[in-house]
Design an enzyme around this catalytic site. Sequence first.
Site, PDB file in Angstrom:
ATOM      1  N   GLY A 318       0.823  -1.199   0.000  1.00  0.00           N
ATOM      2  CA  GLY A 318       0.000   0.000   0.000  1.00  0.00           C
ATOM      3  C   GLY A 318       0.862   1.257   0.000  1.00  0.00           C
ATOM      4  CB  SER A 319       0.187   4.650   1.274  1.00  0.00           C
ATOM      5  OG  SER A 319      -0.947   4.849   0.459  1.00  0.00           O
ATOM      6  CB  THR A 320       4.274   1.297   3.707  1.00  0.00           C
ATOM      7  OG1 THR A 320       4.056   0.054   3.029  1.00  0.00           O
ATOM      8  CG2 THR A 320       3.284   1.423   4.849  1.00  0.00           C
TER       9      THR A 320
END
Length: 639
Positions: A318-320
């Site tokens: 995801g956004s990590t």
Amino acid sequence: MTRDSERQRQFSRRAAVLAGGKALLFAALGGRLYYLQSVQAERYVTLAEDNRINLRMIAPPRGRILDRRGRLLASNLQDYRVLLVAEQTSDVEFTLASLNQIVPISETDLRRVLKETRQKRKFVPVTVAENLSWEDVAHVEVNAVDLPGISVEEGMSREYPQGDPLVHVVGYVAPVAERDVKDDPLLDLPGFRVGKAGVERTYDKVLRGTGGRSEVEVNAIGRVIRELDRKEGKPGADLTLALDLDLQHYATERLGDQVGAVVLMDVHSGEVLALVSTPAYDPGAFSRGLAPEEWRALIQNPHSPLTNKAVSGQYAPGSTFKPVVALAALERGTVKPRDGVTCYGRLRLGGNTFHCWRRGGHGTVDLRRALAVSCDVYFYEIARRTGIDPISEMANRLGLGVPLSIDLPAERRGLMPTRAWKASALKKPWSKGETVICGIGQGYVLSTPLQLAVMTARIANGVWAVEPRLARRPALPPGRNAGEFLGFQPLNINPEHLEVVREGMNAVVNSRIGTAQGAAIRKPGMRMAGKTGTSQVRRITRAERSKRVKRNEELPWELRDHALFVAYAPIEAPRYAIAVIVEHGGGGSKVAAPIARDILIAAQEIEHRHPLPLSAWQWDEEADRAARFVTGLSHADAV
């Protein structure tokens, strides 16, 4: 010549032949007796002595496993077991039936013993029952005359005093399986156990030691009369881990009943201070032997307790993943830190529309702000400009999509897709839309929590490609750089680009617009920088988007998003990197970030109260020699 005279002569001849035959027979017998008693006397004395004296191998004590402060994670307990030697009984099944009247034997154990007695050499002892009480031992000994081939032996069983929270790290031992390589005579000993998971498996040969020898005098039925001589083997070496027991327990407690993983590591030495996977299981059950129903319960559990999710769980980051995309774009020159991208809540590419998590969009954002607010459209766009291959190359440099060779078995490498990978694996060409969706850590991108922690540690370190390790690192001599001393490869990323990304991660937590501002550490000198992530496990259809999409908590558990968060602390002088994932937990900012915050606070408070002994910043010659005993082994040697 009369008939009587002839008969007398025949009788005399026959008597003479018979007497001569007897004489020859006695002569041969006498010669044989002389040969055996005189010529071969020494040989037969030796053989008789061998029948009276048995040589037995002694299993050495298995090495202990300790945390970095010397607290026991695995040790040994004295126990008693019943053995059967098939050649010493004329009827194995009858002997086992008789023993069953004294010590209950399950049907599973009975089948196993009969199978082993058929497969092994008849003189090799087979374990029938273990972990006997002293009362059971006494009953067996009293009835020994009626139990030919049965004996009681003192041994050791493995104990895990910390229980479930350490099982995915420490692992467990279990009986030697048929597939195990028989390169050590110890493996033939009844009841001998080898490491099957965790560091018990990785460092099995180090922990195993070498066998000793015992000479015992036995009587005609094989009963031991006395021990004549004993030579102890070499005990297995103790293994000290970098793990901090307090942090491991706290991280486990902080995850609670949620399914997920936590990895906490030192950003300079790579030492793993906590590695948690939930749910867990009882390691002692494998040491004593699992019942069939226990095994079925474990493998059928939908939360997969046997899987070490920290190193084997593969998740869309995801956004990590956005810091990786940012660094790839900066290094490629497709974006500058102050370049703006306008977010209207969606990006159209060809016939597809890619949505931002914020319906109304974020307006015009630069790189730092895009990281702080986690703007999807910004990263769609810079991923499209940069291309999938440079993004994957940067991900590999930061530890994603590549094996990290941590000293734990079953590590998965994740997946960082490239054009060549898709052409080879799926026989299809790469599309721009796939690059766009990979730009926010979805699509084909997969990573493990360990890889996300390493990525964060390398960004925080900024110089060295830190490698994770559970065994204690050697101490750092005065004046030496940790990365150089430990043999890490240079990261070779522009320091200015890294600083921009770190500023964005700082804003994620410590600015009013940051997605994780509610999880900020307020204590002076302990602040963290991080990146939230929410990973979808299903595709949201156009019809669902046109209606009110159900909130995450309203969906069935298995359809909810994964919650992720990565961080390092303290910002001013990074020391710790952490990755947290909660399966189907929802938003990373609400669920995963508070867990990471609390663990980072605990790590820093422990360091302030009790500086971690033998750290890479303290030179201790004696400790260094001890640490090098283990860390000097390569991963391949250990396995």
